[in-house]
Design a protein around this motif. Sequence first.
Motif, PDB file in Angstrom:
ATOM      1  N   PRO A 141      92.909  27.468 -13.780  1.00  0.00           N
ATOM      2  CA  PRO A 141      91.553  27.777 -14.253  1.00  0.00           C
ATOM      3  C   PRO A 141      90.524  26.721 -13.850  1.00  0.00           C
ATOM      4  O   PRO A 141      89.398  27.067 -13.478  1.00  0.00           O
ATOM      5  N   THR A 142      90.904  25.451 -13.905  1.00  0.00           N
ATOM      6  CA  THR A 142      89.965  24.392 -13.528  1.00  0.00           C
ATOM      7  C   THR A 142      89.610  24.479 -12.050  1.00  0.00           C
ATOM      8  O   THR A 142      88.445  24.334 -11.668  1.00  0.00           O
TER       9      THR A 142
ATOM     10  N   PHE B   9      87.366  27.590 -11.631  1.00  0.00           N
ATOM     11  CA  PHE B   9      86.050  27.285 -12.208  1.00  0.00           C
ATOM     12  C   PHE B   9      85.254  26.416 -11.232  1.00  0.00           C
ATOM     13  O   PHE B   9      84.071  26.672 -10.970  1.00  0.00           O
TER      14      PHE B   9
ATOM     15  N   ASN C 270      81.820  27.729  -9.163  1.00  0.00           N
ATOM     16  CA  ASN C 270      80.533  27.055  -9.360  1.00  0.00           C
ATOM     17  C   ASN C 270      80.080  26.315  -8.113  1.00  0.00           C
ATOM     18  O   ASN C 270      78.883  26.283  -7.805  1.00  0.00           O
TER      19      ASN C 270
ATOM     20  N   TYR D 219      84.833  33.468 -13.466  1.00  0.00           N
ATOM     21  CA  TYR D 219      84.015  32.249 -13.446  1.00  0.00           C
ATOM     22  C   TYR D 219      82.798  32.395 -12.531  1.00  0.00           C
ATOM     23  O   TYR D 219      81.724  31.856 -12.825  1.00  0.00           O
TER      24      TYR D 219
ATOM     25  N   PRO E 226      88.396  23.632 -17.827  1.00  0.00           N
ATOM     26  CA  PRO E 226      87.403  23.935 -16.791  1.00  0.00           C
ATOM     27  C   PRO E 226      86.029  23.336 -17.092  1.00  0.00           C
ATOM     28  O   PRO E 226      85.369  22.806 -16.179  1.00  0.00           O
ATOM     29  N   TRP E 227      85.608  23.409 -18.340  1.00  0.00           N
ATOM     30  CA  TRP E 227      84.296  22.870 -18.722  1.00  0.00           C
ATOM     31  C   TRP E 227      84.225  21.375 -18.441  1.00  0.00           C
ATOM     32  O   TRP E 227      83.312  20.905 -17.742  1.00  0.00           O
TER      33      TRP E 227
ATOM     34  N   TRP F  85      78.806  25.440 -22.794  1.00  0.00           N
ATOM     35  CA  TRP F  85      80.197  25.894 -22.839  1.00  0.00           C
ATOM     36  C   TRP F  85      80.823  25.652 -24.203  1.00  0.00           C
ATOM     37  O   TRP F  85      81.918  26.160 -24.478  1.00  0.00           O
TER      38      TRP F  85
END
Length: 254
Positions: free
Chosen positions: A9-10, A13, A17, A94, A174-175, A204
């Motif tokens: 996920p990271t 993400f 972005n 994302y 991820p944030w 987030w």
Amino acid sequence: QTIKVFFKPTALFFSANALSYPLHEVFHALTAYFLNVNSTLYHFYVDIDHTRTSDNDNILIAVAGPVLSLVFGLLFWAAYKNSKNPTYKLFMFYAAIAGISIFLGNVFSTAFVGDFHTAAILMRFPFWLQTLVTLTGLILLSIFMYRIGKEVLFLSFSNVTTFRVVISSFLLAPWILGTLLLILCFLPLPNNFITGMISSSIFWIIPVVSAVINRRKIKAVDCILPTLNYIDIILVLFSVLVVRSLISGVSFAH
């Protein structure tokens, strides 16, 4: 195993972005080009040649970025909802958030900075109207991010489905880690750009709170393999290549 599930996920993400920001700037540059205005595209902004631009040109150039980011965000959201491959859905998820958030974030910042602020000044919007638009943007962005927190409850890993892992893997990691990786990838950046990336990421916290509030409704219908595959790695490498290739600027001149 718990740490391992943070990677995918990271990474997605980050890549979503890292591609969304330059794409937003490409929309500015292309709009300027079609208006016969020269510009230079960089990784996080566009240097517009304003020597021969009218107010109408500048308004169109300014609003093109967030509006087209919204369009692409909605397209990614539709792709996310209709994709049969739960692994690829995560990147689209994302990317959709990034595109829609860029638009809503610009609405939110109308009274202060950003593309819609530029357009509002050129259109001579009174401050009360700019403030009204800003408050509207704050409400819409908050509602959207709250919806994201509920959407995350549909996601899970094929071998780990606890709520703690879901919220930490799809939201917290991820944030925090993804934003740090974005800043490192985009360096060098002016301090105000770094501050902007960090401050905008604060939103987030809303999906985190939303996920906690709605945790009893967790459905986990999309089971995602936690290991990185070659598509994930290609997306990360491609996004880094795009960003780094724009550091020195690309001319959009006639």
